[in-house]
Design an enzyme around this catalytic site. Structure first.
Site, PDB file in Angstrom:
ATOM      1  N   ASP A 173       0.371  -0.666   0.483  1.00  0.00           N
ATOM      2  CA  ASP A 173       0.312  -0.199  -0.234  1.00  0.00           C
ATOM      3  C   ASP A 173       0.454   1.343  -0.259  1.00  0.00           C
ATOM      4  O   ASP A 173       0.426   2.427   0.849  1.00  0.00           O
ATOM      5  CB  ASP A 173      -0.980  -0.070   1.662  1.00  0.00           C
ATOM      6  CG  ASP A 173      -1.902  -1.334   1.212  1.00  0.00           C
ATOM      7  OD1 ASP A 173      -1.882  -2.134  -0.030  1.00  0.00           O
ATOM      8  OD2 ASP A 173      -1.188  -2.190   2.389  1.00  0.00           O
ATOM      9  N   GLU A 174       2.495   0.863  -0.544  1.00  0.00           N
ATOM     10  CA  GLU A 174       2.430   2.749  -0.521  1.00  0.00           C
ATOM     11  C   GLU A 174       2.116   3.404  -1.763  1.00  0.00           C
ATOM     12  O   GLU A 174       2.913   4.747  -2.046  1.00  0.00           O
ATOM     13  CB  GLU A 174       4.481   2.038  -0.944  1.00  0.00           C
ATOM     14  CG  GLU A 174       4.986   1.116  -0.031  1.00  0.00           C
ATOM     15  CD  GLU A 174       4.456   0.320   0.046  1.00  0.00           C
ATOM     16  OE1 GLU A 174       4.281  -0.549  -1.454  1.00  0.00           O
ATOM     17  OE2 GLU A 174       5.123  -1.082   0.807  1.00  0.00           O
TER      18      GLU A 174
ATOM     19  N   LYS B 174       1.461   2.451  -5.553  1.00  0.00           N
ATOM     20  CA  LYS B 174       2.721   1.919  -6.984  1.00  0.00           C
ATOM     21  C   LYS B 174       1.413   2.443  -8.054  1.00  0.00           C
ATOM     22  O   LYS B 174       2.609   3.054  -8.966  1.00  0.00           O
ATOM     23  CB  LYS B 174       2.678   0.418  -7.070  1.00  0.00           C
ATOM     24  CG  LYS B 174       3.162  -0.344  -5.675  1.00  0.00           C
ATOM     25  CD  LYS B 174       3.713  -1.446  -5.891  1.00  0.00           C
ATOM     26  CE  LYS B 174       3.665  -2.224  -4.776  1.00  0.00           C
ATOM     27  NZ  LYS B 174       2.648  -2.940  -4.125  1.00  0.00           N
TER      28      LYS B 174
ATOM     29  N   GLY C 209      -5.182  -4.182  -3.996  1.00  0.00           N
ATOM     30  CA  GLY C 209      -5.956  -4.038  -4.331  1.00  0.00           C
ATOM     31  C   GLY C 209      -5.238  -1.929  -5.029  1.00  0.00           C
ATOM     32  O   GLY C 209      -4.732  -1.754  -4.350  1.00  0.00           O
ATOM     33  N   HIS C 210      -5.778  -2.081  -5.931  1.00  0.00           N
ATOM     34  CA  HIS C 210      -5.375  -0.237  -6.451  1.00  0.00           C
ATOM     35  C   HIS C 210      -6.735   0.374  -6.692  1.00  0.00           C
ATOM     36  O   HIS C 210      -7.539  -0.227  -7.739  1.00  0.00           O
ATOM     37  CB  HIS C 210      -4.135  -0.043  -7.316  1.00  0.00           C
ATOM     38  CG  HIS C 210      -4.402  -1.587  -8.196  1.00  0.00           C
ATOM     39  ND1 HIS C 210      -3.294  -2.658  -8.722  1.00  0.00           N
ATOM     40  CD2 HIS C 210      -5.056  -1.935  -9.617  1.00  0.00           C
ATOM     41  CE1 HIS C 210      -3.119  -3.061  -9.305  1.00  0.00           C
ATOM     42  NE2 HIS C 210      -4.656  -2.684 -10.005  1.00  0.00           N
ATOM     43  N   THR C 211      -6.568   1.294  -6.183  1.00  0.00           N
ATOM     44  CA  THR C 211      -8.102   2.178  -7.193  1.00  0.00           C
ATOM     45  C   THR C 211      -7.944   3.202  -7.864  1.00  0.00           C
ATOM     46  O   THR C 211      -6.781   4.031  -7.916  1.00  0.00           O
ATOM     47  CB  THR C 211      -8.360   3.234  -5.589  1.00  0.00           C
ATOM     48  OG1 THR C 211      -8.113   2.450  -3.952  1.00  0.00           O
ATOM     49  CG2 THR C 211     -10.050   3.742  -5.217  1.00  0.00           C
TER      50      THR C 211
ATOM     51  N   ARG D 163       2.739 -29.550  -5.414  1.00  0.00           N
ATOM     52  CA  ARG D 163       3.107 -30.201  -7.027  1.00  0.00           C
ATOM     53  C   ARG D 163       1.177 -30.549  -7.207  1.00  0.00           C
ATOM     54  O   ARG D 163       1.311 -32.008  -7.847  1.00  0.00           O
ATOM     55  CB  ARG D 163       3.805 -30.877  -7.339  1.00  0.00           C
ATOM     56  CG  ARG D 163       5.013 -30.570  -7.185  1.00  0.00           C
ATOM     57  CD  ARG D 163       6.654 -30.820  -7.108  1.00  0.00           C
ATOM     58  NE  ARG D 163       7.005 -31.871  -5.865  1.00  0.00           N
ATOM     59  CZ  ARG D 163       7.124 -32.246  -5.048  1.00  0.00           C
ATOM     60  NH1 ARG D 163       8.871 -32.822  -6.416  1.00  0.00           N
ATOM     61  NH2 ARG D 163       7.512 -32.905  -3.877  1.00  0.00           N
TER      62      ARG D 163
ATOM     63  N   GLN E  86       1.866  -6.747  -3.113  1.00  0.00           N
ATOM     64  CA  GLN E  86       2.356  -6.426  -2.406  1.00  0.00           C
ATOM     65  C   GLN E  86       3.428  -6.232  -1.746  1.00  0.00           C
ATOM     66  O   GLN E  86       3.619  -5.186  -2.371  1.00  0.00           O
ATOM     67  CB  GLN E  86       2.260  -7.900  -1.404  1.00  0.00           C
ATOM     68  CG  GLN E  86       1.475  -8.928  -1.140  1.00  0.00           C
ATOM     69  CD  GLN E  86       0.503  -9.246  -2.416  1.00  0.00           C
ATOM     70  OE1 GLN E  86       1.238 -10.282  -3.157  1.00  0.00           O
ATOM     71  NE2 GLN E  86      -0.897  -8.747  -2.355  1.00  0.00           N
TER      72      GLN E  86
ATOM     73  N   PRO F 103      -8.704  -0.984   9.408  1.00  0.00           N
ATOM     74  CA  PRO F 103      -7.855   0.239   9.130  1.00  0.00           C
ATOM     75  C   PRO F 103      -6.236  -0.280   9.614  1.00  0.00           C
ATOM     76  O   PRO F 103      -5.750  -1.100  10.247  1.00  0.00           O
ATOM     77  CB  PRO F 103      -8.382  -0.085  10.956  1.00  0.00           C
ATOM     78  CG  PRO F 103      -9.067  -0.087  11.433  1.00  0.00           C
ATOM     79  CD  PRO F 103      -9.703  -1.744  10.212  1.00  0.00           C
ATOM     80  N   ARG F 104      -5.034   0.702   8.765  1.00  0.00           N
ATOM     81  CA  ARG F 104      -4.038  -0.095   8.472  1.00  0.00           C
ATOM     82  C   ARG F 104      -3.461   0.299   9.585  1.00  0.00           C
ATOM     83  O   ARG F 104      -3.975   1.288  10.084  1.00  0.00           O
ATOM     84  CB  ARG F 104      -2.712   0.716   7.598  1.00  0.00           C
ATOM     85  CG  ARG F 104      -3.943  -0.065   6.288  1.00  0.00           C
ATOM     86  CD  ARG F 104      -3.445   0.718   4.782  1.00  0.00           C
ATOM     87  NE  ARG F 104      -4.099   0.573   3.512  1.00  0.00           N
ATOM     88  CZ  ARG F 104      -3.808   1.109   2.695  1.00  0.00           C
ATOM     89  NH1 ARG F 104      -3.333   2.003   2.139  1.00  0.00           N
ATOM     90  NH2 ARG F 104      -4.472   0.733   1.704  1.00  0.00           N
TER      91      ARG F 104
ATOM     92  N   LEU G 151       4.370  12.262   1.022  1.00  0.00           N
ATOM     93  CA  LEU G 151       4.747  13.114   1.468  1.00  0.00           C
ATOM     94  C   LEU G 151       4.124  14.398   2.032  1.00  0.00           C
ATOM     95  O   LEU G 151       4.297  14.659   3.419  1.00  0.00           O
ATOM     96  CB  LEU G 151       6.096  13.764   0.991  1.00  0.00           C
ATOM     97  CG  LEU G 151       6.688  14.826   1.128  1.00  0.00           C
ATOM     98  CD1 LEU G 151       7.891  13.626   2.738  1.00  0.00           C
ATOM     99  CD2 LEU G 151       8.161  16.066   0.450  1.00  0.00           C
ATOM    100  N   ASP G 152       3.003  14.903   1.417  1.00  0.00           N
ATOM    101  CA  ASP G 152       1.910  15.803   1.900  1.00  0.00           C
ATOM    102  C   ASP G 152       1.358  15.184   3.367  1.00  0.00           C
ATOM    103  O   ASP G 152       0.580  16.718   4.349  1.00  0.00           O
ATOM    104  CB  ASP G 152       0.770  16.247   0.951  1.00  0.00           C
ATOM    105  CG  ASP G 152       0.306  14.607   0.522  1.00  0.00           C
ATOM    106  OD1 ASP G 152       1.265  13.840  -0.094  1.00  0.00           O
ATOM    107  OD2 ASP G 152      -0.935  14.933   0.350  1.00  0.00           O
TER     108      ASP G 152
HETATM  109  P1  IMP Z   1      -2.198 -12.958   2.030  1.00  0.00           P
HETATM  110  O1  IMP Z   1      -1.626 -12.039   0.659  1.00  0.00           O
HETATM  111  O2  IMP Z   1      -3.939 -12.757   2.099  1.00  0.00           O
HETATM  112  O3  IMP Z   1      -2.237 -14.378   2.457  1.00  0.00           O
HETATM  113  O4  IMP Z   1      -2.464 -12.357   3.151  1.00  0.00           O
HETATM  114  C1  IMP Z   1      -1.077 -12.171   3.949  1.00  0.00           C
HETATM  115  C2  IMP Z   1      -0.267 -11.288   4.600  1.00  0.00           C
HETATM  116  O5  IMP Z   1      -0.615 -10.218   3.280  1.00  0.00           O
HETATM  117  C3  IMP Z   1      -1.252 -10.112   5.949  1.00  0.00           C
HETATM  118  O6  IMP Z   1      -1.190  -9.446   6.680  1.00  0.00           O
HETATM  119  C4  IMP Z   1      -1.982  -9.384   4.626  1.00  0.00           C
HETATM  120  O7  IMP Z   1      -2.683  -8.444   5.438  1.00  0.00           O
HETATM  121  C5  IMP Z   1      -1.112  -8.959   3.280  1.00  0.00           C
HETATM  122  N1  IMP Z   1      -1.043  -8.716   2.118  1.00  0.00           N
HETATM  123  C6  IMP Z   1      -1.607  -8.760   1.160  1.00  0.00           C
HETATM  124  N2  IMP Z   1      -1.702  -8.362   0.613  1.00  0.00           N
HETATM  125  C7  IMP Z   1      -1.500  -7.028   0.759  1.00  0.00           C
HETATM  126  C8  IMP Z   1      -1.392  -5.646   0.365  1.00  0.00           C
HETATM  127  O8  IMP Z   1      -2.048  -6.092  -1.018  1.00  0.00           O
HETATM  128  N3  IMP Z   1      -1.366  -4.470   0.841  1.00  0.00           N
HETATM  129  C9  IMP Z   1      -0.671  -4.942   1.966  1.00  0.00           C
HETATM  130  N4  IMP Z   1      -1.146  -6.053   2.933  1.00  0.00           N
HETATM  131  C10 IMP Z   1      -1.324  -6.926   2.289  1.00  0.00           C
END
Ligand code: IMP
Length: 428
Positions: free
Chosen positions: A13-14, A16, A40-42, A142, A223, A303-304, A331-332
């Site tokens: 969630d940086e 990208k 997930g990207h919006t 496998r 990720q 919530p993150r 940064l903002d």
């Molecule tokens: P999984 O990928 O569903 O197996 O989740 C494993 C870990 O990766 C969990 O802590 C998720 O919250 C995290 N995670 C998976 N995808 C994302 C992402 O796109 N952003 C942030 N965390 C993620």
């Protein structure tokens, strides 16, 4: 310089999307090489916001060829849901190509993901519940189902039987769930086969030819480094290779074709799910950062967890990925702070660690050693050159750059697509 990899530096969630937007019309191909619909990207289409979880972002740009590589795990229900939603908005998605070797997420993977997490109780990973881990486990074990298996019913049936053999014992005897019928899975998968067929290709060959022709190919990592199955905070990680090496194995192009490695890093840190996070904030400053930065998961809405910038993590990610350029995002969000804490090293039970400790127990106990940088209060979202930033913001960026060991080429200063300062072009 045609092969460009984009990876997350922290726990995902940086932002990208800032980098992919910036490469925009110079991109010929966008390749997703790891993960599945856990990302997930919006995206904004006209006035509408739309969250994509599986499809590569390039699907929205008319000139770009989107590819789902062999390193991805594909949930077919989600794939067609997203494709249909885009088609309903008038977007042409016919250029999408999917690797014949990509693995498939089935209903039993989703079920196992959820019941395993419940079973783990306090030790749970906090997965997205999308079946990602169980699908990759089958791949390594496998007993996975690949995209190409959908076109040979006999083989498909044999493979599903093989996969369900042990799983049904587990589901019934350990997890107290009902057994899953082979026919149910086979029929479900076959119902997608004809729609899928035109999209399936030898994507490794396509990409190799594209690179030979001098096309710009962007490898978009899902990720991030600290969630990578090898180099992240194991076991609190995802199950795929989210680092730059994964771009080669997950797409089938040689590592020497990857010319630029762009690391995306937020000006502070967030994480979803469980696991160590040394700079995490539990106080009102954390609340402030979360609400200012809109830090809620795109996939799960959770919530993150939030905390200050962690310089050893960026140094680590730079080393593990071979990052050539950093994109510093959001940064903002830090505007308005009197002073900005940055983690420069860790204290582990009285011992100083300048680098991310290799021992997970040490990382769990690490408390941040903070340095404080002067803040700024001016609105920076209109700045388009480095000189237009307040001096304190410039100093903050230069300090992060110096601590990270690589140049910060782009700075995100606001949510708008063009709210960036480009110090070095990402393509030349
Ligand atoms: P999984 O990928 O569903 O197996 O989740 C494993 C870990 O990766 C969990 O802590 C998720 O919250 C995290 N995670 C998976 N995808 C994302 C992402 O796109 N952003 C942030 N965390 C993620």
């Amino acid at each position: 310089m045609p092969g460009i990899v984009i990876v997350g530096v922290q726990w995902g969630d940086e932002g990208k999307g800032k980098a992919t937007d910036l490469l925009g019309d110079r991109t010929d191909w966008v390749v997703k090489f790891n993960g599945g619909n856990n990302a997930g990207h919006t995206v904004v289409i006209g006035d509408e916001k739309y969250a994509l979880h599986l499809l590569p972002s390039g699907i929205l740009s008319p000139g770009v060829n989107p590819v789902i590589g062999n390193g991805v795990v594909v949930d077919l229900e989600v794939l067609f849901y997203e494709l249909e939603a885009l088609a309903a908005r008038g977007l042409d998605t016919s250029r999408l190509r999917i690797s014949a070797n990509a693995h498939i997420i089935t209903q039993y993977h989703r079920t196992l993901d959820k019941v395993t997490e419940r079973f783990l109780g306090k030790r749970q990973i906090g997965t997205t519940g999308r079946g990602i881990g169980p699908a990759y486990a089958d791949k390594i074990n496998r007993v996975g189902i690949r995209v190409q298996d959908l076109f040979d019913e006999n083989i498909l049936r044999q493979k599903v039987e093989g996969a369900l053999d042990q799983k049904n014992h587990l589901l019934v005897k350990v997890f107290n769930r009902r057994a899953i019928a082979v026919d149910e899975i086979v029929d479900d998968l076959l119902s997608y086969a004809e729609r899928l067929r035109p999209m399936v290709a030898d994507t490794a060959l396509l990409l190799s030819e594209a690179l030979d022709a001098g096309d710009v190919v962007v490898f978009e990592g899902g990720q991030a480094t600290m969630l990578d199955v090898d180099h992240g905070t194991y076991p609190f990680v995802t199950s795929s290779s989210a680092t730059a090496g994964g771009a080669a194995t997950g797409s089938g192009v040689g590592p020497n074709r990857l010319d630029r490695i762009v690391g995306i890093v937020k000006a502070y840190t967030t994480r979803v799910g469980s696991g160590p996070f040394p700079t995490e904030l539990f106080d009102e400053q954390g609340e402030w950062l979360r609400s200012r930065g809109f830090e809620f998961g795109t996939t799960t809405g959770r919530p993150r967890r939030v905390g200050w910038y962690d310089a050893p993590i960026t140094r680590y990610a730079t080393r593990i990925n071979g990052i050539t350029d950093l994109v510093l995002t959001k940064l903002d969000i830090l505007t308005g702070l009197d002073e900005i804490p940055v983690c420069v090293a860790y204290d582990v039970d009285g011992e100083r660690f300048d680098e991310v400790p290799v021992n997970q127990s040490d990382f769990h106990h690490a408390t941040p050693i903070l340095e404080y940088f002067p803040g700024w209060s001016e609105d920076i979202s209109g700045a388009r050159t480095f000189d237009e930033l307040p001096l304190e913001a410039q100093d903050y960026v230069l300090a992060l750059e110096q601590m990270s060991g690589t140049r910060i080429s782009v700075i995100g200063v606001g949510p708008a697509r063009d709210a960036v300062i480009v110090r070095h072009d990402l393509v030349d």
